[in-house]
Design a protein around this motif. Structure first.
Motif, PDB file in Angstrom:
ATOM      1  N   GLY A 102       2.028   4.204   0.222  1.00 13.37           N
ATOM      2  CA  GLY A 102       0.919   4.236  -0.728  1.00 13.37           C
ATOM      3  C   GLY A 102       0.614   2.856  -1.275  1.00 13.37           C
ATOM      4  N   CYS A 103       1.661   2.101  -1.612  1.00 12.20           N
ATOM      5  CA  CYS A 103       1.468   0.751  -2.141  1.00 12.20           C
ATOM      6  C   CYS A 103       0.902  -0.195  -1.084  1.00 12.20           C
ATOM      7  N   VAL A 104       1.348  -0.046   0.162  1.00 12.91           N
ATOM      8  CA  VAL A 104       0.879  -0.941   1.224  1.00 12.91           C
ATOM      9  C   VAL A 104      -0.575  -0.648   1.583  1.00 12.91           C
ATOM     10  N   THR A 105      -0.896   0.622   1.839  1.00 10.77           N
ATOM     11  CA  THR A 105      -2.253   0.972   2.278  1.00 10.77           C
ATOM     12  C   THR A 105      -3.278   0.793   1.160  1.00 10.77           C
ATOM     13  N   GLU A 106      -2.934   1.228  -0.046  1.00 11.14           N
ATOM     14  CA  GLU A 106      -3.869   1.040  -1.156  1.00 11.14           C
ATOM     15  C   GLU A 106      -3.892  -0.422  -1.604  1.00 11.14           C
ATOM     16  N   GLY A 107      -2.789  -1.132  -1.357  1.00 13.27           N
ATOM     17  CA  GLY A 107      -2.757  -2.546  -1.707  1.00 13.27           C
ATOM     18  C   GLY A 107      -3.743  -3.370  -0.909  1.00 13.27           C
ATOM     19  N   ASP A 109      -6.593  -2.497  -0.115  1.00 12.99           N
ATOM     20  CA  ASP A 109      -7.947  -2.196  -0.592  1.00 12.99           C
ATOM     21  C   ASP A 109      -8.072  -2.367  -2.104  1.00 12.99           C
ATOM     22  N   VAL A 110      -7.028  -2.913  -2.733  1.00 12.83           N
ATOM     23  CA  VAL A 110      -6.973  -2.888  -4.194  1.00 12.83           C
ATOM     24  C   VAL A 110      -8.092  -3.695  -4.842  1.00 12.83           C
ATOM     25  N   PHE A 111      -8.447  -4.835  -4.291  1.00 14.10           N
ATOM     26  CA  PHE A 111      -9.497  -5.664  -4.900  1.00 14.10           C
ATOM     27  C   PHE A 111     -10.882  -5.203  -4.448  1.00 14.10           C
ATOM     28  N   ILE A 112     -10.979  -4.762  -3.216  1.00 11.26           N
ATOM     29  CA  ILE A 112     -12.261  -4.266  -2.712  1.00 11.26           C
ATOM     30  C   ILE A 112     -12.702  -3.039  -3.496  1.00 11.26           C
ATOM     31  N   ALA A 113     -11.753  -2.140  -3.781  1.00 15.98           N
ATOM     32  CA  ALA A 113     -12.070  -0.913  -4.508  1.00 15.98           C
ATOM     33  C   ALA A 113     -12.428  -1.184  -5.968  1.00 15.98           C
ATOM     34  N   ASN A 114     -11.988  -2.315  -6.505  1.00 18.37           N
ATOM     35  CA  ASN A 114     -12.264  -2.653  -7.902  1.00 18.37           C
ATOM     36  C   ASN A 114     -13.291  -3.773  -8.030  1.00 18.37           C
ATOM     37  N   GLU A 115     -14.214  -3.814  -7.090  1.00 19.43           N
ATOM     38  CA  GLU A 115     -15.221  -4.877  -7.076  1.00 19.43           C
ATOM     39  C   GLU A 115     -15.973  -4.970  -8.397  1.00 19.43           C
ATOM     40  N   ARG A 131      -2.133  -1.665 -11.896  1.00 14.27           N
ATOM     41  CA  ARG A 131      -2.712  -0.319 -12.039  1.00 14.27           C
ATOM     42  C   ARG A 131      -2.414   0.543 -10.830  1.00 14.27           C
ATOM     43  N   MET A 132      -2.583  -0.036  -9.658  1.00 19.69           N
ATOM     44  CA  MET A 132      -2.337   0.716  -8.430  1.00 19.69           C
ATOM     45  C   MET A 132      -0.867   1.063  -8.265  1.00 19.69           C
ATOM     46  N   VAL A 133       0.025   0.104  -8.530  1.00 18.86           N
ATOM     47  CA  VAL A 133       1.462   0.358  -8.403  1.00 18.86           C
ATOM     48  C   VAL A 133       1.906   1.405  -9.422  1.00 18.86           C
ATOM     49  N   ILE A 195       3.694  -7.413  -2.520  1.00 18.94           N
ATOM     50  CA  ILE A 195       3.098  -6.968  -1.250  1.00 18.94           C
ATOM     51  C   ILE A 195       1.618  -6.646  -1.443  1.00 18.94           C
ATOM     52  N   SER A 196       1.292  -5.964  -2.542  1.00 20.40           N
ATOM     53  CA  SER A 196      -0.102  -5.612  -2.811  1.00 20.40           C
ATOM     54  C   SER A 196      -0.942  -6.845  -3.113  1.00 20.40           C
ATOM     55  N   LEU A 197      -0.364  -7.800  -3.833  1.00 19.48           N
ATOM     56  CA  LEU A 197      -1.076  -9.054  -4.090  1.00 19.48           C
ATOM     57  C   LEU A 197      -1.381  -9.781  -2.787  1.00 19.48           C
ATOM     58  N   LEU A 198      -0.366  -9.866  -1.936  1.00 16.81           N
ATOM     59  CA  LEU A 198      -0.509 -10.603  -0.685  1.00 16.81           C
ATOM     60  C   LEU A 198      -1.534  -9.952   0.231  1.00 16.81           C
ATOM     61  N   PHE A 199      -1.338  -8.656   0.501  1.00 15.39           N
ATOM     62  CA  PHE A 199      -2.257  -7.952   1.395  1.00 15.39           C
ATOM     63  C   PHE A 199      -3.635  -7.787   0.761  1.00 15.39           C
ATOM     64  N   GLY A 200      -3.661  -7.643  -0.564  1.00 16.79           N
ATOM     65  CA  GLY A 200      -4.946  -7.462  -1.232  1.00 16.79           C
ATOM     66  C   GLY A 200      -5.842  -8.680  -1.101  1.00 16.79           C
TER      67      GLY A 200
END
Length: 306
Positions: A102-107, A109-115, A131-133, A195-200
């Motif tokens: 959940g953290c990897v896949t949503e990570g 898209d975390v910034f795109i989803a919060n445009e 927020r996502m984590v 991980i979410s910061l990096l992938f995001g």
């Protein structure tokens, strides 16, 4: 603070002075100071998802319970193992895996989803990751109800020495070491943030990353001991690993395996193997160093890329 509106030229780079580790660390620190904000938003995300539902977030627990029960029963038959020990193993593995995936896949898209929020809310970008984590933590807490039920049913099979697979190692059984799952999960959550910061950030710039990650994550699942025991990779002969020593590398070279084990092993009464903690600790340090470099160089550009 990053820009709060899209400039005339979206790809125009921000000022060079914004690229500093001081600002990168400040972004993370300020995000933690805003914990009331992302804590409230994360909880609202779950309430909104199950709005007008009779049992609400309990669907999270029901979904996890049915999946663990079905696969636990199926693979216990395929591997010819005892359901009383294999079903708890699969259940806890799925709970931890769902948090990781959940953290990897949503990570990604975390910034795109919060445009909209990124462009109009003057807040550190790490707030959206927190927020996502936090939302995934709440999901995990709901899923722990399934673990409690399974533990209550099969406690007599787990409170003494047992094996999961025929040739697998002997586990000592449940004891005080169950409390080690708490620092294990803290490490898991800390790693989820970097991980979410990096992938995001990378996914915001290169939009092909999210589908690639979603495809690759399925392969990682089958290569990680979630519905199969790592003990099946080695053949124990006379108490030694024998010619199965090389097979265990299939699991040992998989980083996800170590992240799962630091939480799953204590919860199931497995022997606490400290090399898992050492590997997870190493990934934590190296991962955060890499994330801070990315945050230093590209934090201010996220608002231009979304």
């Amino acid at each position: 603070m990053q820009a709060t509106s899209t400039p005339e030229h979206p790809e125009a780079p921000p000022a060079t002075k914004s690229r500093s580790f001081k600002r990168a660390f400040a972004d993370v620190r300020e995000a933690w100071d805003h914990r009331e904000l992302w804590g409230h938003l994360g909880w609202q995300d779950i309430k909104q998802r199950y709005r007008r539902s009779v049992i609400g977030p309990l669907w999270i627990t029901i979904s996890m319970g049915t999946t663990a029960l079905a696969l636990g029963l199926l693979y216990s038959v395929l591997f010819k193992t005892e359901v009383s020990t294999f079903l708890p193993y699969v259940t806890v593995g799925f709970i931890v895996w769902n948090f990781i995936v959940g953290c990897v896949t949503e990570g990604t898209d975390v910034f795109i989803a919060n445009e909209g929020l990124i462009k109009h809310l003057p807040a550190p970008i790490t707030v959206h990751v927190m927020r996502m984590v936090w939302r995934q933590v709440l999901f995990l807490l709901h899923n722990l109800v399934v673990y409690a039920v399974v533990l209550a049913i099969f406690f007599t099979s787990l409170n003494h020495e047992y094996r999961i697979s025929e040739n697998g190692p002997v586990h000592p059984g449940l004891s005080w070491t169950v409390v080690l799952a708490i620092p294990g999960f803290v490490l898991l959550a800390v790693n989820a943030v970097w991980i979410s910061l990096l992938f995001g950030v990378i996914s915001t710039r290169f939009r092909d990353i999210p589908p690639v990650v979603n495809s690759f994550i399925n392969l990682v699942f089958f290569m990680t001991p979630i519905v199969w025991d790592a003990g099946v990779l080695q053949r124990v002969t006379g108490g030694s690993g024998g010619d199965g020593d090389w097979r265990i590398l299939i699991a040992e070279l998989n980083p996800v395996y170590h992240f799962v084990e630091v939480v799953r092993a204590p919860l199931l009464g497995h022997a606490v193997d400290w090399h898992h903690w050492a590997i997870v600790g190493g990934f934590t340090v190296l991962g955060w160093l890499l994330a801070m470099v990315i945050l230093r160089n590209y934090r201010a550009r996220v608002s231009y890329w979304v």
